[in-house]
Design a protein around this motif. Structure first.
Motif, PDB file in Angstrom:
ATOM      1  N   TYR A 149       1.208   3.071   2.219  1.00 57.36           N
ATOM      2  CA  TYR A 149       1.810   1.978   2.979  1.00 57.36           C
ATOM      3  C   TYR A 149       3.007   2.481   3.791  1.00 57.36           C
ATOM      4  N   PHE A 196      -7.248  -5.493  -1.031  1.00 54.40           N
ATOM      5  CA  PHE A 196      -5.785  -5.475  -0.989  1.00 54.40           C
ATOM      6  C   PHE A 196      -5.283  -4.124  -1.497  1.00 54.40           C
ATOM      7  N   CYS A 213       0.041 -13.973   0.866  1.00 58.48           N
ATOM      8  CA  CYS A 213       0.594 -12.853   1.633  1.00 58.48           C
ATOM      9  C   CYS A 213       1.197 -13.340   2.948  1.00 58.48           C
ATOM     10  N   TYR A 248       4.339  -5.415  -0.974  1.00 56.65           N
ATOM     11  CA  TYR A 248       2.918  -5.194  -0.755  1.00 56.65           C
ATOM     12  C   TYR A 248       2.255  -6.399  -0.101  1.00 56.65           C
ATOM     13  N   LYS A 249       2.746  -7.590  -0.419  1.00 57.32           N
ATOM     14  CA  LYS A 249       2.214  -8.790   0.231  1.00 57.32           C
ATOM     15  C   LYS A 249       2.487  -8.755   1.732  1.00 57.32           C
ATOM     16  N   GLU A 252      -0.067  -6.335   3.335  1.00 59.74           N
ATOM     17  CA  GLU A 252      -1.418  -6.897   3.389  1.00 59.74           C
ATOM     18  C   GLU A 252      -1.510  -8.004   4.431  1.00 59.74           C
ATOM     19  N   LYS A 255      -1.885  -6.201   7.700  1.00 62.48           N
ATOM     20  CA  LYS A 255      -3.267  -5.698   7.808  1.00 62.48           C
ATOM     21  C   LYS A 255      -4.214  -6.819   8.227  1.00 62.48           C
TER      22      LYS A 255
END
Length: 370
Positions: A149, A196, A213, A248-249, A252, A255
């Motif tokens: 990431y 994810f 997210c 991380y949310k 994602e 993305k």
């Protein structure tokens, strides 16, 4: 004559006797007065001494109590100060350990530490860092955690820390509704195969997770970008980017927005409504991403798990976020590709952020000082 003389002598004696008596009486009275005064003085002194002894005892007791209280308070203060210091150090170590974007370090010191020796590559890298220091006024850098990431983290951290607002197109749409729109309006049932990062095969739960997210991205972006105080905004970024589940949310969500834009460009291309942006033409021209499904399966699903963004996806990232991403590629030092921008076509009003990479895989954040 003799009698008269004797009578006078007798009278004189009587007078002397009377005087002596009066003198003795006066002396006795004075003696009694002095004795009474001395007795009263002695009694007063004794009373005062007795009172002073009592007061002195009380004072000594009070002073002893105050000294004891002071000593206890001092020990308590020392204990609390030590406890607070240890707790502060613990929290600081924990924060630094969890922080995915470290504090700034001197650029040349970092270069000397990371690229020691006389090998050709080490010399090349040190020269590249010196060029950045002297010619580009990059004096410090912030290291970014090296995982898949990494580039998303470096870009979002700078957007948040600089207080860059939402892209114009995000202000016009409710990004929370994009997952449902992709499914129901555009019929993309294959979205259930979305991964994810390292978490694969979410299945029917994908829409709930995607919405969370998107909510995390919108909430944090709005809150941080509206904070005017630079120091407070920096503290908020440090807190956010030390919580893996939260950050991380964000990645994602980005993305998924990239996927959504590819879906729209692909439909626009298929319907021949109007020409699509060059970067989408480039992206869809690849055999591995000729349509949105292949783009998701072969590229997006692996980001965060086994791969980072490649250069084509960096173009797309800068485009959807409406930022000019300037990248200093140290392994391309002394070539035309040493400094590149993603996308290469951008609007004048877009904000600019900078990245620094040694291998086009992992990125750090350069800091400029004049």
């Amino acid at each position: 004559m003799q009698r008269r003389h004797d009578r006078k002598a007798s009278e004189n004696r009587d007078q002397l006797t009377e005087q002596e008596k009066r003198s003795r009486i006066n002396h006795s009275k004075r003696s009694v007065g002095r004795h009474e005064v001395q007795s009263w003085t002695t009694a007063t002194k004794q009373a005062l001494c007795l009172m002073w002894q009592k007061v002195k005892a009380q004072l000594m007791l009070s002073m002893s109590f105050l000294v004891a209280v002071f000593w206890c308070c001092r020990r308590l203060y020392s204990f609390l100060a030590q406890l607070l210091k240890r707790w502060s150090n613990y929290l600081q170590r924990k924060l630094i350990r969890n922080l995915s974007v470290l504090i700034e370090v001197d650029l040349l010191a970092y270069s000397a530490r990371e690229w020691k020796g006389e090998a050709k590559q080490a010399k090349h890298m040190r020269e590249a860092y010196e060029e950045l220091f002297w010619s580009y006024h990059i004096k410090y850098l912030r290291q970014v955690r090296r995982d898949n990431y990494c580039v998303l983290r470096a870009v979002l951290f700078q957007i948040f820390s600089q207080g860059i607002p939402f892209p114009s197109w995000m202000k016009e749409r409710d990004i929370l509704k994009l997952p449902e729109k992709l499914l129901y309006s555009q019929g993309c049932n294959w979205i259930q195969q979305y991964s994810f990062g390292p978490e694969r095969y979410t299945g029917p739960n994908v829409f709930g997770k995607l919405r969370k997210c998107m909510e995390a991205l919108k909430t944090n972006w709005t809150e941080i970008s509206t904070t005017k105080d630079h120091e407070e905004r920096g503290n908020m970024c440090n807190t956010l980017f030390s919580d893996e589940s939260k950050e991380y949310k964000l990645y994602e969500a980005i993305k998924f927005i990239m996927l959504y834009e590819v879906v729209e460009a692909y439909e626009q291309k298929m319907n021949r409504e109007e020409p699509i942006h060059n970067l989408f033409s480039l992206l869809l021209a690849r055999d591995s991403s000729s349509d949105p499904l292949s783009f998701m399966m072969n590229h997006l699903n692996s980001i965060g798990d086994s791969v980072c963004l490649d250069q084509v996806e960096l173009f797309l990232l800068g485009y959807i976020l409406e930022v000019k991403i300037r990248v200093y590629r140290l392994h391309r030092f002394n070539t035309e590709e040493f400094q590149v921008s993603y996308p290469d076509e951008y609007r004048r009003e877009w904000n600019e952020i900078s990245l620094l990479t040694e291998d086009d895989r992992y990125y750090n954040i350069p800091l400029f000082r004049t």
